[in-house]
Scaffold this active site. Sequence first.
Site, PDB file in Angstrom:
ATOM      1  N   TYR A  63      37.933  45.161  40.444  1.00  0.00           N
ATOM      2  CA  TYR A  63      36.850  44.261  40.048  1.00  0.00           C
ATOM      3  C   TYR A  63      37.136  42.884  40.626  1.00  0.00           C
ATOM      4  CZ  TYR A  63      33.681  41.652  36.932  1.00  0.00           C
ATOM      5  OH  TYR A  63      32.695  40.846  36.423  1.00  0.00           O
ATOM      6  N   ASP A  86      43.108  39.236  45.667  1.00  0.00           N
ATOM      7  CA  ASP A  86      42.447  38.716  44.480  1.00  0.00           C
ATOM      8  C   ASP A  86      43.526  38.597  43.405  1.00  0.00           C
ATOM      9  OD1 ASP A  86      41.202  38.302  42.090  1.00  0.00           O
ATOM     10  OD2 ASP A  86      39.623  39.791  42.384  1.00  0.00           O
ATOM     11  N   LYS A  91      41.566  32.653  35.651  1.00  0.00           N
ATOM     12  CA  LYS A  91      42.375  32.863  34.435  1.00  0.00           C
ATOM     13  C   LYS A  91      43.475  31.808  34.249  1.00  0.00           C
ATOM     14  CE  LYS A  91      41.040  37.706  34.530  1.00  0.00           C
ATOM     15  NZ  LYS A  91      40.145  37.973  33.448  1.00  0.00           N
TER      16      LYS A  91
HETATM   17  C1  LIG Z   1      40.866  40.662  39.497  1.00  0.00           C
HETATM   18  C2  LIG Z   1      39.667  39.887  39.035  1.00  0.00           C
HETATM   19  N1  LIG Z   1      38.916  39.230  39.934  1.00  0.00           N
HETATM   20  C3  LIG Z   1      37.845  38.526  39.575  1.00  0.00           C
HETATM   21  C4  LIG Z   1      37.461  38.442  38.258  1.00  0.00           C
HETATM   22  C5  LIG Z   1      36.260  37.638  37.888  1.00  0.00           C
HETATM   23  O1  LIG Z   1      36.652  36.491  37.216  1.00  0.00           O
HETATM   24  P1  LIG Z   1      35.638  35.749  36.211  1.00  0.00           P
HETATM   25  O2  LIG Z   1      35.453  36.654  35.053  1.00  0.00           O
HETATM   26  O3  LIG Z   1      36.370  34.467  35.879  1.00  0.00           O
HETATM   27  O4  LIG Z   1      34.390  35.499  36.953  1.00  0.00           O
HETATM   28  C6  LIG Z   1      38.189  39.120  37.286  1.00  0.00           C
HETATM   29  C7  LIG Z   1      37.780  39.061  35.891  1.00  0.00           C
HETATM   30  O5  LIG Z   1      38.304  39.716  35.030  1.00  0.00           O
HETATM   31  C8  LIG Z   1      39.323  39.860  37.682  1.00  0.00           C
HETATM   32  O6  LIG Z   1      40.049  40.535  36.808  1.00  0.00           O
END
Ligand SMILES: Cc1ncc(COP(=O)(O)O)c(C=O)c1O
Length: 428
Positions: free
Chosen positions: A144, A239, A267
């Site tokens: 994700y 990511d 985060k």
């Molecule tokens: C690996 C990863 N990338 C991107 C995101 C997206 O971040 P946000 O929820 O702050 O938009 C998340 C959210 O859980 C994530 O776990």
Amino acid sequence: MLYQRSSQLFAEAEKVIPGGVNSPVRAFKAVGGTPIFVKSAKGAYLFDEDGNKLIDYINSWGPMILGHAFDPVVNAVIERAKLGTSFGMPTALETEIAELAVSMVPNIDKIRFVNSGTEACMSAIRLARGYTKRDKIIKFAGCYHGHSDSFLIQAGSGAITFGAPNSPGVTQGTAKDTLLAKYNDLENVAELFAANPNEIAAIIIEPVAGNMGCIPPQKGFLQALRELCDKNGTLLIFDEVMTGFRLAKGGAQELFGVKADIVTFGKVIGGGLPVGAFAARNEIMNYLAPLGPVYQAGTLSGNPLAMAAGLEMLKALHTDAGVFQRLEEKTAYLEKGIREKLTANNIKFTINRVGSMISVHFDESPVTDLQSASKGDNEYFKKFFHGLLQEGIYIAPSAYETWFITDALTYEDLDFTIKAVDKVTKQF
Ligand SMILES: Cc1ncc(COP(=O)(O)O)c(C=O)c1O
């Protein structure tokens, strides 16, 4: 434990907020029941609207690595708020946090702050496409990267929890530029390169997958991706929204000794305020507006309250030499305890863990990708989740989520949790 007031509040919320929540996975749809409404939190504990105290293993889905209401962060936000909450103009604070982040993370020269992990990843692929002048990206099924269109194709986390990994509203035109690979399957990635020569701008990957439960990269997988990217003129995007400032000071690049071309954050970097960021070496970051042609912007980007919170969080992680070791030890202790109890209670399970990211899968075969993660017994998971909730322990309300361990947890908290796991799974 009773959750009556939470149920009432949820019923009221449902009337004015779709599904009663502002982010789907909070809704408890995968486990049944109604979400817990939080009143406050401190350290490792949540205090809900019914007056219950819960040990928290989600920690706002990762950010609260040093515990809730961490004093230096709270104080910095209060003090900054008195000076004004947003200017839409540069502040010295932004440079200060950027300098610190650049000093902590390997292989980056510049960093751009945004408001969420979604924005960070969406901007990172635009930058990669602009820089390489190619359109396609490779993402891995079950990973994700936020909810922007290009990523809602076999996405993990909430998208998969609700059985809709491909969202309506994403056009065919967008979807065709996202190529899907199997996590930990190098051959599959190589095939995609062979079928799309000189067309792939970037591979984006969670270097430790956290959105189909926790799935570590197999030995050599990330390095092999690095080599494939180099061979094909493709950028490698890590990511690190989950792993950044959590698995090590320098995140997964440091932990695995593999360099990415672009790194995204969220985060922890915001200390619990809405912050995301993406970073790279100068040659790539200088491609970004206003220096270069790739446009990206934000009215509230670099917001002073958010930057103050993030700065205190990064400072604390930077100066505390033992923090990542403590997190490793606490999570290893929890893993060992849960393993022993589940084995003693004849439960079929697999536990995956990297540092302070851990998940329990109710299936005994190895969990290495989305397909194997999907084999877990969800009925077991539901009983496990609700059983723990009754004992005052809050884990993520979906089998596809990682637990995020906080340094605020004491060994008594961990022992209490292990005992609760024993009690709950004895009744399975
Ligand atoms: C690996 C990863 N990338 C991107 C995101 C997206 O971040 P946000 O929820 O702050 O938009 C998340 C959210 O859980 C994530 O776990």
